[in-house]
Design a protein around this motif. Structure first.
Motif, PDB file in Angstrom:
ATOM      1  N   ILE A 146       0.872  -1.271  -0.023  1.00 50.25           N
ATOM      2  CA  ILE A 146      -0.092   0.091  -0.132  1.00 50.25           C
ATOM      3  C   ILE A 146       1.055   1.231   0.109  1.00 50.25           C
ATOM      4  CG2 ILE A 146      -1.722   1.272   1.274  1.00 50.25           C
ATOM      5  CD1 ILE A 146      -2.800  -1.274   2.275  1.00 50.25           C
ATOM      6  N   ASN A 147       1.978   1.277   1.025  1.00 43.50           N
ATOM      7  CA  ASN A 147       2.856   2.491   1.212  1.00 43.50           C
ATOM      8  C   ASN A 147       1.896   3.740   1.206  1.00 43.50           C
ATOM      9  OD1 ASN A 147       5.107   1.008   1.121  1.00 43.50           O
ATOM     10  ND2 ASN A 147       4.763   0.978  -1.234  1.00 43.50           N
ATOM     11  N   LEU A 148       0.903   3.835   2.017  1.00 41.82           N
ATOM     12  CA  LEU A 148       0.037   5.085   2.374  1.00 41.82           C
ATOM     13  C   LEU A 148       0.331   5.509   3.630  1.00 41.82           C
ATOM     14  CD1 LEU A 148      -2.415   6.722   1.517  1.00 41.82           C
ATOM     15  CD2 LEU A 148      -3.746   5.082   2.750  1.00 41.82           C
ATOM     16  N   ASP A 149       1.082   6.880   3.758  1.00 38.71           N
ATOM     17  CA  ASP A 149       0.996   7.671   4.981  1.00 38.71           C
ATOM     18  C   ASP A 149      -0.023   8.520   5.342  1.00 38.71           C
ATOM     19  OD1 ASP A 149       3.826   6.415   4.878  1.00 38.71           O
ATOM     20  OD2 ASP A 149       4.500   8.466   4.360  1.00 38.71           O
ATOM     21  N   ALA A 150      -0.611   8.376   6.096  1.00 36.80           N
ATOM     22  CA  ALA A 150      -1.423   9.319   6.958  1.00 36.80           C
ATOM     23  C   ALA A 150      -1.288   9.739   8.240  1.00 36.80           C
ATOM     24  CB  ALA A 150      -2.685   8.242   6.922  1.00 36.80           C
ATOM     25  N   PRO A 151      -1.148  11.092   8.486  1.00 40.10           N
ATOM     26  CA  PRO A 151      -0.980  11.835   9.429  1.00 40.10           C
ATOM     27  C   PRO A 151      -2.188  11.931  10.354  1.00 40.10           C
ATOM     28  CG  PRO A 151      -1.043  13.551   7.605  1.00 40.10           C
ATOM     29  CD  PRO A 151      -1.237  12.220   6.969  1.00 40.10           C
ATOM     30  N   PHE A 152      -1.910  12.016  11.669  1.00 40.63           N
ATOM     31  CA  PHE A 152      -3.042  12.227  12.743  1.00 40.63           C
ATOM     32  C   PHE A 152      -2.426  13.215  13.973  1.00 40.63           C
ATOM     33  CE2 PHE A 152      -1.377   8.187  13.471  1.00 40.63           C
ATOM     34  CZ  PHE A 152      -1.615   7.912  15.084  1.00 40.63           C
ATOM     35  N   GLY A 153      -3.528  13.678  14.767  1.00 42.56           N
ATOM     36  CA  GLY A 153      -2.938  14.493  15.848  1.00 42.56           C
ATOM     37  C   GLY A 153      -2.238  13.601  16.800  1.00 42.56           C
ATOM     38  N   THR A 154      -1.543  14.380  17.637  1.00 42.13           N
ATOM     39  CA  THR A 154      -0.641  13.879  18.523  1.00 42.13           C
ATOM     40  C   THR A 154      -1.304  13.083  19.734  1.00 42.13           C
ATOM     41  OG1 THR A 154       1.157  15.582  18.251  1.00 42.13           O
ATOM     42  CG2 THR A 154       1.464  14.447  20.283  1.00 42.13           C
ATOM     43  N   ASN A 155      -2.547  13.757  20.077  1.00 40.71           N
ATOM     44  CA  ASN A 155      -3.140  12.957  21.335  1.00 40.71           C
ATOM     45  C   ASN A 155      -4.252  12.182  20.690  1.00 40.71           C
ATOM     46  OD1 ASN A 155      -1.334  13.955  23.189  1.00 40.71           O
ATOM     47  ND2 ASN A 155      -2.279  15.982  22.960  1.00 40.71           N
ATOM     48  N   SER A 156      -4.243  11.724  19.437  1.00 38.97           N
ATOM     49  CA  SER A 156      -5.490  11.137  19.050  1.00 38.97           C
ATOM     50  C   SER A 156      -5.406   9.951  18.558  1.00 38.97           C
ATOM     51  CB  SER A 156      -6.151  12.134  17.787  1.00 38.97           C
ATOM     52  OG  SER A 156      -5.248  12.220  16.627  1.00 38.97           O
ATOM     53  N   ARG A 157      -6.233   9.200  17.705  1.00 37.26           N
ATOM     54  CA  ARG A 157      -6.081   7.985  17.107  1.00 37.26           C
ATOM     55  C   ARG A 157      -6.531   8.054  15.685  1.00 37.26           C
ATOM     56  NH1 ARG A 157     -10.559   3.933  20.089  1.00 37.26           N
ATOM     57  NH2 ARG A 157     -12.228   5.243  19.493  1.00 37.26           N
ATOM     58  N   MET A 158      -6.184   7.082  14.825  1.00 36.88           N
ATOM     59  CA  MET A 158      -6.809   7.078  13.781  1.00 36.88           C
ATOM     60  C   MET A 158      -7.576   5.724  13.431  1.00 36.88           C
ATOM     61  SD  MET A 158      -4.402   6.542  10.013  1.00 36.88           S
ATOM     62  CE  MET A 158      -4.023   8.341  10.666  1.00 36.88           C
ATOM     63  N   ARG A 159      -8.761   5.986  12.749  1.00 36.35           N
ATOM     64  CA  ARG A 159      -9.432   4.963  12.387  1.00 36.35           C
ATOM     65  C   ARG A 159      -9.360   4.344  11.164  1.00 36.35           C
ATOM     66  NH1 ARG A 159     -15.326   3.096  13.467  1.00 36.35           N
ATOM     67  NH2 ARG A 159     -16.155   2.169  11.754  1.00 36.35           N
ATOM     68  N   ILE A 160      -8.995   2.951  10.878  1.00 32.19           N
ATOM     69  CA  ILE A 160      -8.544   2.316   9.651  1.00 32.19           C
ATOM     70  C   ILE A 160      -9.860   1.339   9.276  1.00 32.19           C
ATOM     71  CG2 ILE A 160      -7.177   0.890   8.225  1.00 32.19           C
ATOM     72  CD1 ILE A 160      -4.872   2.144   9.997  1.00 32.19           C
ATOM     73  N   GLU A 161     -10.332   1.295   8.229  1.00 27.87           N
ATOM     74  CA  GLU A 161     -11.579   0.412   7.677  1.00 27.87           C
ATOM     75  C   GLU A 161     -11.113  -0.342   6.501  1.00 27.87           C
ATOM     76  OE1 GLU A 161     -15.278   3.100   8.973  1.00 27.87           O
ATOM     77  OE2 GLU A 161     -14.877   2.880   7.206  1.00 27.87           O
TER      78      GLU A 161
END
Length: 112
Positions: free
Chosen positions: A47-62
């Motif tokens: 995939i080689n996909l970079d996805a930034p997110f906030g320092t105090n947060s979490r990311m949702r992957i579906e």
């Protein structure tokens, strides 16, 4: 800002009974992103996909199997995984997506 680096997605077993799954990976962080590719059993997608997110947060992957998208053949959600900023610098991780008799393994890492 931490970044989730999605490395590979491996199809261990498709959701569709015949032919490829039409795999859609959706990422919900500080920005929305997605990637699409047909996959069949025992295939690995770099995939080689970079996805930034906030320092105090979490990311949702579906992970989805896209179908016709209407009521007779709706898209199938194969699973959800959350990535936390606290995982930055801890090396590669894996997540399993196993709904609807499918089996997919995502390898990712979180970098600072």
């Amino acid at each position: 800002m931490p970044t989730a680096r999605l490395l590979t997605l491996t199809c261990n077993a498709t959701e569709d009974w015949m032919g490829d799954d039409e795999v859609l990976v959706k990422v919900f962080g500080t920005r929305y992103g997605e990637a699409y590719r047909p996959m069949n059993n025992h295939q690995t997608w770099d995939i080689n996909l970079d996805a930034p997110f906030g320092t105090n947060s979490r990311m949702r992957i579906e992970v989805w199997d896209k179908d016709l998208g209407w009521w007779l053949d709706p898209d199938d959600l194969l699973g959800v995984h959350y990535v936390n900023a606290s995982q930055a610098g801890t090396g590669q991780k894996s997540a399993e997506f196993n709904a609807d008799e499918a089996s997919y393994t995502l390898v990712y890492e979180v970098v600072a």
